[in-house]
Design a protein around this motif. Structure first.
Motif, PDB file in Angstrom:
ATOM      1  N   LEU A 135      91.710  31.580  11.691  1.00  0.00           N
ATOM      2  CA  LEU A 135      90.571  31.333  12.567  1.00  0.00           C
ATOM      3  C   LEU A 135      90.320  29.845  12.756  1.00  0.00           C
ATOM      4  CD1 LEU A 135      88.091  34.052  11.232  1.00  0.00           C
ATOM      5  CD2 LEU A 135      89.549  34.157  13.261  1.00  0.00           C
ATOM      6  N   LEU A 136      90.800  29.034  11.809  1.00  0.00           N
ATOM      7  CA  LEU A 136      90.622  27.586  11.923  1.00  0.00           C
ATOM      8  C   LEU A 136      91.434  27.004  13.067  1.00  0.00           C
ATOM      9  CD1 LEU A 136      90.854  26.632   8.122  1.00  0.00           C
ATOM     10  CD2 LEU A 136      88.774  26.892   9.497  1.00  0.00           C
ATOM     11  N   LEU A 137      92.374  27.780  13.603  1.00  0.00           N
ATOM     12  CA  LEU A 137      93.239  27.282  14.663  1.00  0.00           C
ATOM     13  C   LEU A 137      92.584  27.358  16.039  1.00  0.00           C
ATOM     14  CD1 LEU A 137      96.589  29.008  13.592  1.00  0.00           C
ATOM     15  CD2 LEU A 137      95.702  26.788  12.862  1.00  0.00           C
ATOM     16  N   LEU A 138      91.440  28.032  16.150  1.00  0.00           N
ATOM     17  CA  LEU A 138      90.859  28.310  17.464  1.00  0.00           C
ATOM     18  C   LEU A 138      89.950  27.229  18.048  1.00  0.00           C
ATOM     19  CD1 LEU A 138      90.014  32.105  16.997  1.00  0.00           C
ATOM     20  CD2 LEU A 138      92.004  31.074  18.110  1.00  0.00           C
ATOM     21  N   PRO A 139      89.027  26.622  17.311  1.00  0.00           N
ATOM     22  CA  PRO A 139      88.017  25.765  17.943  1.00  0.00           C
ATOM     23  C   PRO A 139      88.566  24.530  18.664  1.00  0.00           C
ATOM     24  CG  PRO A 139      87.331  26.397  15.729  1.00  0.00           C
ATOM     25  CD  PRO A 139      88.762  26.797  15.865  1.00  0.00           C
ATOM     26  N   ILE A 140      89.479  23.794  18.046  1.00  0.00           N
ATOM     27  CA  ILE A 140      89.938  22.540  18.643  1.00  0.00           C
ATOM     28  C   ILE A 140      90.679  22.762  19.953  1.00  0.00           C
ATOM     29  CG2 ILE A 140      91.302  20.444  18.287  1.00  0.00           C
ATOM     30  CD1 ILE A 140      90.744  20.604  15.352  1.00  0.00           C
ATOM     31  N   PRO A 141      91.585  23.756  20.076  1.00  0.00           N
ATOM     32  CA  PRO A 141      92.228  23.992  21.375  1.00  0.00           C
ATOM     33  C   PRO A 141      91.230  24.292  22.485  1.00  0.00           C
ATOM     34  CG  PRO A 141      93.399  25.156  19.652  1.00  0.00           C
ATOM     35  CD  PRO A 141      92.154  24.620  19.032  1.00  0.00           C
ATOM     36  N   VAL A 142      90.222  25.121  22.177  1.00  0.00           N
ATOM     37  CA  VAL A 142      89.206  25.452  23.179  1.00  0.00           C
ATOM     38  C   VAL A 142      88.435  24.198  23.581  1.00  0.00           C
ATOM     39  CG1 VAL A 142      87.080  26.741  23.605  1.00  0.00           C
ATOM     40  CG2 VAL A 142      88.981  27.829  22.384  1.00  0.00           C
ATOM     41  N   LEU A 143      88.091  23.372  22.606  1.00  0.00           N
ATOM     42  CA  LEU A 143      87.361  22.141  22.883  1.00  0.00           C
ATOM     43  C   LEU A 143      88.195  21.175  23.712  1.00  0.00           C
ATOM     44  CD1 LEU A 143      84.835  20.421  22.413  1.00  0.00           C
ATOM     45  CD2 LEU A 143      85.884  19.594  20.295  1.00  0.00           C
ATOM     46  N   LEU A 144      89.487  21.053  23.376  1.00  0.00           N
ATOM     47  CA  LEU A 144      90.367  20.143  24.105  1.00  0.00           C
ATOM     48  C   LEU A 144      90.478  20.540  25.575  1.00  0.00           C
ATOM     49  CD1 LEU A 144      92.468  17.832  24.223  1.00  0.00           C
ATOM     50  CD2 LEU A 144      94.193  19.533  23.578  1.00  0.00           C
ATOM     51  N   ILE A 145      90.710  21.812  25.831  1.00  0.00           N
ATOM     52  CA  ILE A 145      90.845  22.285  27.213  1.00  0.00           C
ATOM     53  C   ILE A 145      89.523  22.109  27.959  1.00  0.00           C
ATOM     54  CG2 ILE A 145      91.223  24.327  28.650  1.00  0.00           C
ATOM     55  CD1 ILE A 145      93.222  25.284  26.528  1.00  0.00           C
ATOM     56  N   GLY A 146      88.417  22.418  27.288  1.00  0.00           N
ATOM     57  CA  GLY A 146      87.106  22.265  27.920  1.00  0.00           C
ATOM     58  C   GLY A 146      86.802  20.818  28.277  1.00  0.00           C
ATOM     59  N   LEU A 147      87.067  19.904  27.353  1.00  0.00           N
ATOM     60  CA  LEU A 147      86.810  18.491  27.610  1.00  0.00           C
ATOM     61  C   LEU A 147      87.722  17.945  28.707  1.00  0.00           C
ATOM     62  CD1 LEU A 147      86.292  17.094  23.989  1.00  0.00           C
ATOM     63  CD2 LEU A 147      84.563  17.418  25.767  1.00  0.00           C
ATOM     64  N   THR A 148      88.974  18.417  28.732  1.00  0.00           N
ATOM     65  CA  THR A 148      89.899  17.975  29.769  1.00  0.00           C
ATOM     66  C   THR A 148      89.419  18.442  31.141  1.00  0.00           C
ATOM     67  OG1 THR A 148      91.761  18.064  28.227  1.00  0.00           O
ATOM     68  CG2 THR A 148      92.284  18.022  30.568  1.00  0.00           C
ATOM     69  N   GLY A 149      88.993  19.701  31.217  1.00  0.00           N
ATOM     70  CA  GLY A 149      88.468  20.212  32.483  1.00  0.00           C
ATOM     71  C   GLY A 149      87.247  19.434  32.929  1.00  0.00           C
ATOM     72  N   PHE A 150      86.375  19.106  31.980  1.00  0.00           N
ATOM     73  CA  PHE A 150      85.182  18.329  32.326  1.00  0.00           C
ATOM     74  C   PHE A 150      85.555  16.928  32.802  1.00  0.00           C
ATOM     75  CE2 PHE A 150      82.004  15.197  30.931  1.00  0.00           C
ATOM     76  CZ  PHE A 150      80.922  15.603  31.711  1.00  0.00           C
ATOM     77  N   ALA A 151      86.522  16.311  32.137  1.00  0.00           N
ATOM     78  CA  ALA A 151      86.911  14.940  32.487  1.00  0.00           C
ATOM     79  C   ALA A 151      87.433  14.849  33.913  1.00  0.00           C
ATOM     80  CB  ALA A 151      87.956  14.435  31.501  1.00  0.00           C
ATOM     81  N   THR A 152      88.110  15.906  34.370  1.00  0.00           N
ATOM     82  CA  THR A 152      88.655  15.877  35.731  1.00  0.00           C
ATOM     83  C   THR A 152      87.565  15.934  36.790  1.00  0.00           C
ATOM     84  OG1 THR A 152      88.916  18.305  35.785  1.00  0.00           O
ATOM     85  CG2 THR A 152      90.789  16.989  34.991  1.00  0.00           C
ATOM     86  N   THR A 153      86.364  16.326  36.406  1.00  0.00           N
ATOM     87  CA  THR A 153      85.262  16.424  37.376  1.00  0.00           C
ATOM     88  C   THR A 153      84.417  15.161  37.433  1.00  0.00           C
ATOM     89  OG1 THR A 153      83.655  17.353  35.791  1.00  0.00           O
ATOM     90  CG2 THR A 153      85.147  18.892  36.893  1.00  0.00           C
ATOM     91  N   THR A 154      84.701  14.202  36.555  1.00  0.00           N
ATOM     92  CA  THR A 154      83.852  13.013  36.478  1.00  0.00           C
ATOM     93  C   THR A 154      84.214  11.950  37.506  1.00  0.00           C
ATOM     94  OG1 THR A 154      85.298  11.971  34.835  1.00  0.00           O
ATOM     95  CG2 THR A 154      83.514  13.387  34.015  1.00  0.00           C
ATOM     96  N   GLY A 155      85.398  12.049  38.088  1.00  0.00           N
ATOM     97  CA  GLY A 155      85.824  11.030  39.044  1.00  0.00           C
ATOM     98  C   GLY A 155      86.455   9.810  38.386  1.00  0.00           C
ATOM     99  N   VAL A 156      86.521   9.802  37.061  1.00  0.00           N
ATOM    100  CA  VAL A 156      87.155   8.697  36.343  1.00  0.00           C
ATOM    101  C   VAL A 156      88.671   8.879  36.407  1.00  0.00           C
ATOM    102  CG1 VAL A 156      87.385   7.540  34.107  1.00  0.00           C
ATOM    103  CG2 VAL A 156      85.174   8.506  34.808  1.00  0.00           C
ATOM    104  N   ALA A 157      89.398   7.779  36.606  1.00  0.00           N
ATOM    105  CA  ALA A 157      90.855   7.850  36.708  1.00  0.00           C
ATOM    106  C   ALA A 157      91.453   8.466  35.447  1.00  0.00           C
ATOM    107  CB  ALA A 157      91.433   6.459  36.931  1.00  0.00           C
ATOM    108  N   VAL A 158      92.446   9.345  35.628  1.00  0.00           N
ATOM    109  CA  VAL A 158      93.049  10.053  34.502  1.00  0.00           C
ATOM    110  C   VAL A 158      93.675   9.092  33.498  1.00  0.00           C
ATOM    111  CG1 VAL A 158      95.287  10.343  35.658  1.00  0.00           C
ATOM    112  CG2 VAL A 158      94.582  11.963  33.874  1.00  0.00           C
ATOM    113  N   GLU A 159      94.146   7.932  33.974  1.00  0.00           N
ATOM    114  CA  GLU A 159      94.757   6.944  33.076  1.00  0.00           C
ATOM    115  C   GLU A 159      93.779   6.412  32.048  1.00  0.00           C
ATOM    116  OE1 GLU A 159      97.095   7.268  36.730  1.00  0.00           O
ATOM    117  OE2 GLU A 159      94.967   6.870  36.359  1.00  0.00           O
ATOM    118  N   ARG A 160      92.487   6.534  32.321  1.00  0.00           N
ATOM    119  CA  ARG A 160      91.485   5.989  31.411  1.00  0.00           C
ATOM    120  C   ARG A 160      91.131   6.957  30.282  1.00  0.00           C
ATOM    121  NH1 ARG A 160      86.467   3.331  34.412  1.00  0.00           N
ATOM    122  NH2 ARG A 160      86.038   2.875  32.210  1.00  0.00           N
TER     123      ARG A 160
END
Length: 234
Positions: free
Chosen positions: A17-42
């Motif tokens: 069960l310890l394997l689950l939280p970080i992958p979900v958080l990573l995908i969620g944060l990545t999806g959020f970052a793409t909506t901010t308008g900040v360049a992906v390189e940053r």
């Protein structure tokens, strides 16, 4: 047989069960970052490299790699395996295969998804391949630690935190022994885009990853051969 038993035991434990939280958080944060308008390189080096390859991948590999054989050594059930007419090398290779597959699924797939969200399918594929190579090197390292020492998690965490995330980030000479650097280099090479800001050559990364796998497998096999059927692991 060993592969099937190991998978059942590994995935049936609460540790999985310890394997689950970080992958979900990573995908969620990545999806959020793409909506901010900040360049992906940053932000990609921080999320995909720092959090993904620097936290998710090694921690997953440490949890899995130190468990596939280490838990059997701790509770003494390793003696049941040692009584089987199997070469010690085959036991280690089977355990390594399980650790690699589980780590690749648990960490490599989410990293691939995050990469695709961040910069398209090519980056997603590249990040998955880089993570898979890193997963194999990490798994061999942490499997070997679980056989040669009674404190594989402590030593593994020290390697991840001190060597990779501290020295490996700021001291160039240490990067050649950093699995994280191998993964980021392979990812950038396949993607044709230095998004993760890797610094090693792809030849160095590939060769050193192979060295980690070979040394980890050989040392774990050698140590396992010294175990007695009474379960003496001192």
């Amino acid at each position: 047989m060993i592969i099937r038993i190991t998978l059942r035991a590994l995935l049936g434990r609460r540790r999985a069960l310890l394997l689950l939280p970080i992958p979900v958080l990573l995908i969620g944060l990545t999806g959020f970052a793409t909506t901010t308008g900040v360049a992906v390189e940053r932000w990609a080096p921080i999320l995909l490299n720092g959090m993904g390859l620097g936290v998710l991948l090694p921690l997953t590999a440490l949890i899995v790699g130190s468990s596939v054989l280490g838990l059997e050594i701790e509770d003494g059930t390793i003696t049941h395996i040692l009584t089987k007419p199997l070469p010690r090398r085959d036991i280690i290779v089977s355990k390594l295969l399980v650790a690699w597959l589980v780590t690749t699924v648990a960490a490599g797939v989410p990293l691939g998804v995050a990469g695709a969200i961040a910069d398209g399918a090519t980056m997603g594929t590249a990040l998955f391949v880089g993570a898979a190579v890193g997963a194999l090197a990490y798994s061999a390292l942490f499997l070997a630690l679980s056989v040669v020492t009674r404190r594989p998690v402590i030593i593994g965490m020290s390697y991840i935190l001190i060597w990779e995330n501290l020295l490996g980030t700021y001291v160039d000479g240490t990067k050649v022994l950093s699995v994280r650097q191998f993964s980021s280099t392979i990812t950038d090479t396949i993607a044709g885009n230095p998004l993760l800001q890797s610094t090693l050559s792809v030849t160095t990364a590939a060769v050193m990853a192979g060295v980690f796998v070979l040394l980890g497998t050989v040392s774990a096999t050698h140590r396992l051969r010294s175990f007695s059927l009474a379960g003496d692991t001192n």
